[in-house]
Design a protein around this motif. Structure first.
Motif, PDB file in Angstrom:
ATOM      1  N   HIS A  26       0.830  -1.200   0.000  1.00 44.97           N
ATOM      2  CA  HIS A  26       0.000   0.000   0.000  1.00 44.97           C
ATOM      3  C   HIS A  26       0.867   1.253   0.000  1.00 44.97           C
ATOM      4  O   HIS A  26       1.864   1.322   0.719  1.00 44.97           O
ATOM      5  N   VAL A  27       0.462   2.242  -0.798  1.00 47.36           N
ATOM      6  CA  VAL A  27       1.068   3.569  -0.773  1.00 47.36           C
ATOM      7  C   VAL A  27       0.039   4.466  -0.097  1.00 47.36           C
ATOM      8  O   VAL A  27      -1.071   4.645  -0.606  1.00 47.36           O
ATOM      9  N   VAL A  28       0.394   4.988   1.082  1.00 49.60           N
ATOM     10  CA  VAL A  28      -0.545   5.773   1.887  1.00 49.60           C
ATOM     11  C   VAL A  28       0.114   7.060   2.379  1.00 49.60           C
ATOM     12  O   VAL A  28       1.338   7.155   2.454  1.00 49.60           O
ATOM     13  N   LYS A  29      -0.721   8.023   2.713  1.00 51.86           N
ATOM     14  CA  LYS A  29      -0.237   9.265   3.324  1.00 51.86           C
ATOM     15  C   LYS A  29       0.383   8.899   4.666  1.00 51.86           C
ATOM     16  O   LYS A  29      -0.175   8.087   5.415  1.00 51.86           O
ATOM     17  N   ASP A  82       2.206  11.442   9.924  1.00 47.55           N
ATOM     18  CA  ASP A  82       2.442  12.844  10.269  1.00 47.55           C
ATOM     19  C   ASP A  82       1.876  13.800   9.213  1.00 47.55           C
ATOM     20  O   ASP A  82       1.831  15.005   9.422  1.00 47.55           O
ATOM     21  N   GLY A  83       1.450  13.245   8.071  1.00 43.76           N
ATOM     22  CA  GLY A  83       0.833  14.057   7.028  1.00 43.76           C
ATOM     23  C   GLY A  83       1.800  14.812   6.147  1.00 43.76           C
ATOM     24  O   GLY A  83       1.384  15.532   5.243  1.00 43.76           O
ATOM     25  N   ASP A  84       3.094  14.659   6.382  1.00 39.68           N
ATOM     26  CA  ASP A  84       4.090  15.410   5.610  1.00 39.68           C
ATOM     27  C   ASP A  84       4.651  14.655   4.415  1.00 39.68           C
ATOM     28  O   ASP A  84       5.363  15.231   3.605  1.00 39.68           O
ATOM     29  N   GLY A  85       4.378  13.382   4.302  1.00 39.28           N
ATOM     30  CA  GLY A  85       4.945  12.602   3.214  1.00 39.28           C
ATOM     31  C   GLY A  85       4.080  11.392   2.914  1.00 39.28           C
ATOM     32  O   GLY A  85       2.904  11.349   3.255  1.00 39.28           O
ATOM     33  N   TRP A  86       4.709  10.395   2.303  1.00 34.67           N
ATOM     34  CA  TRP A  86       4.015   9.180   1.894  1.00 34.67           C
ATOM     35  C   TRP A  86       4.768   7.967   2.403  1.00 34.67           C
ATOM     36  O   TRP A  86       5.990   7.988   2.531  1.00 34.67           O
ATOM     37  N   THR A 110       7.360  12.367  -1.585  1.00 29.96           N
ATOM     38  CA  THR A 110       6.333  12.491  -2.618  1.00 29.96           C
ATOM     39  C   THR A 110       5.621  11.165  -2.882  1.00 29.96           C
ATOM     40  O   THR A 110       6.185  10.082  -2.689  1.00 29.96           O
ATOM     41  N   GLN A 111       4.375  11.275  -3.354  1.00 28.41           N
ATOM     42  CA  GLN A 111       3.617  10.079  -3.690  1.00 28.41           C
ATOM     43  C   GLN A 111       4.245   9.373  -4.887  1.00 28.41           C
ATOM     44  O   GLN A 111       4.290   8.151  -4.942  1.00 28.41           O
ATOM     45  N   LYS A 112       4.758  10.132  -5.841  1.00 22.64           N
ATOM     46  CA  LYS A 112       5.388   9.549  -7.030  1.00 22.64           C
ATOM     47  C   LYS A 112       6.544   8.638  -6.637  1.00 22.64           C
ATOM     48  O   LYS A 112       6.679   7.526  -7.150  1.00 22.64           O
ATOM     49  N   GLU A 113       7.375   9.102  -5.727  1.00 24.73           N
ATOM     50  CA  GLU A 113       8.512   8.306  -5.260  1.00 24.73           C
ATOM     51  C   GLU A 113       8.022   7.052  -4.525  1.00 24.73           C
ATOM     52  O   GLU A 113       8.558   5.963  -4.714  1.00 24.73           O
ATOM     53  N   LEU A 166      -1.590  -1.165  -4.096  1.00 21.62           N
ATOM     54  CA  LEU A 166      -2.781  -0.350  -3.904  1.00 21.62           C
ATOM     55  C   LEU A 166      -2.340   1.071  -3.566  1.00 21.62           C
ATOM     56  O   LEU A 166      -1.631   1.283  -2.578  1.00 21.62           O
ATOM     57  N   ILE A 167      -2.748   2.012  -4.404  1.00 23.52           N
ATOM     58  CA  ILE A 167      -2.349   3.402  -4.231  1.00 23.52           C
ATOM     59  C   ILE A 167      -3.536   4.168  -3.651  1.00 23.52           C
ATOM     60  O   ILE A 167      -4.614   4.198  -4.244  1.00 23.52           O
ATOM     61  N   HIS A 168      -3.326   4.772  -2.491  1.00 29.01           N
ATOM     62  CA  HIS A 168      -4.365   5.523  -1.802  1.00 29.01           C
ATOM     63  C   HIS A 168      -4.186   7.011  -2.076  1.00 29.01           C
ATOM     64  O   HIS A 168      -3.063   7.494  -2.203  1.00 29.01           O
ATOM     65  N   GLY A 169      -5.295   7.744  -2.130  1.00 31.98           N
ATOM     66  CA  GLY A 169      -5.258   9.195  -2.314  1.00 31.98           C
ATOM     67  C   GLY A 169      -5.087   9.902  -0.980  1.00 31.98           C
ATOM     68  O   GLY A 169      -4.970   9.276   0.078  1.00 31.98           O
ATOM     69  N   ASN A 170      -5.128  11.221  -1.026  1.00 32.99           N
ATOM     70  CA  ASN A 170      -5.015  12.035   0.186  1.00 32.99           C
ATOM     71  C   ASN A 170      -6.108  11.718   1.196  1.00 32.99           C
ATOM     72  O   ASN A 170      -5.916  11.861   2.397  1.00 32.99           O
ATOM     73  N   ASP A 171      -7.275  11.305   0.700  1.00 26.81           N
ATOM     74  CA  ASP A 171      -8.407  11.008   1.570  1.00 26.81           C
ATOM     75  C   ASP A 171      -8.358   9.595   2.151  1.00 26.81           C
ATOM     76  O   ASP A 171      -9.232   9.201   2.918  1.00 26.81           O
ATOM     77  N   GLY A 172      -7.358   8.807   1.768  1.00 25.37           N
ATOM     78  CA  GLY A 172      -7.209   7.454   2.285  1.00 25.37           C
ATOM     79  C   GLY A 172      -7.908   6.388   1.460  1.00 25.37           C
ATOM     80  O   GLY A 172      -7.701   5.200   1.668  1.00 25.37           O
ATOM     81  N   LYS A 173      -8.738   6.799   0.506  1.00 26.40           N
ATOM     82  CA  LYS A 173      -9.450   5.838  -0.341  1.00 26.40           C
ATOM     83  C   LYS A 173      -8.529   5.325  -1.446  1.00 26.40           C
ATOM     84  O   LYS A 173      -7.686   6.065  -1.954  1.00 26.40           O
ATOM     85  N   ILE A 174      -8.717   4.065  -1.806  1.00 29.55           N
ATOM     86  CA  ILE A 174      -7.920   3.471  -2.879  1.00 29.55           C
ATOM     87  C   ILE A 174      -8.308   4.146  -4.192  1.00 29.55           C
ATOM     88  O   ILE A 174      -9.473   4.195  -4.557  1.00 29.55           O
ATOM     89  N   ARG A 175      -7.312   4.664  -4.903  1.00 26.70           N
ATOM     90  CA  ARG A 175      -7.590   5.328  -6.172  1.00 26.70           C
ATOM     91  C   ARG A 175      -7.076   4.530  -7.366  1.00 26.70           C
ATOM     92  O   ARG A 175      -7.465   4.786  -8.496  1.00 26.70           O
ATOM     93  N   GLU A 176      -6.208   3.555  -7.091  1.00 29.24           N
ATOM     94  CA  GLU A 176      -5.656   2.749  -8.184  1.00 29.24           C
ATOM     95  C   GLU A 176      -5.125   1.444  -7.626  1.00 29.24           C
ATOM     96  O   GLU A 176      -4.598   1.398  -6.520  1.00 29.24           O
ATOM     97  N   LYS A 177      -5.272   0.363  -8.427  1.00 28.84           N
ATOM     98  CA  LYS A 177      -4.729  -0.953  -8.073  1.00 28.84           C
ATOM     99  C   LYS A 177      -3.959  -1.498  -9.264  1.00 28.84           C
ATOM    100  O   LYS A 177      -4.401  -1.362 -10.398  1.00 28.84           O
TER     101      LYS A 177
END
Length: 75
Positions: free
Chosen positions: A6-9, A12-16, A32-35, A52-63
């Motif tokens: 999983h890629v998540v925020k 601390d909210g400052d990175g991924w 960064t999310q890209k990294e 599984l890539i999660h967005g800023n809101d925590g929801k899965i946006r891509e698999k």
């Protein structure tokens, strides 16, 4: 198949963060999310698992599956 990645925020909210499923600790924290996605792809490919890539809101946006899926499916 290995554990999903999983890629998540980060907390601390400052990175991924890149985390494996059911893991309390992050595999890696980056700015960064890209990294994080690039690292996650490598981990998922090595483990033959799903990314599984999660967005800023925590929801899965891509698999993306790097396992042994049958594509196209039989049938």
């Amino acid at each position: 198949m290995g554990k999903n990645v999983h890629v998540v925020k980060s907390k601390d909210g400052d990175g991924w963060s890149v985390k494996t499923e059911n893991s309390q600790k992050s595999y890696r924290n980056v700015d960064t999310q890209k990294e994080a996605i690039e690292i996650g792809k490598t981990v998922a490919k090595n483990n033959s698992s799903e990314l599984l890539i999660h967005g800023n809101d925590g929801k899965i946006r891509e698999k993306n599956s790097y396992g042994t899926d049958n594509y196209p499916p039989k049938g």
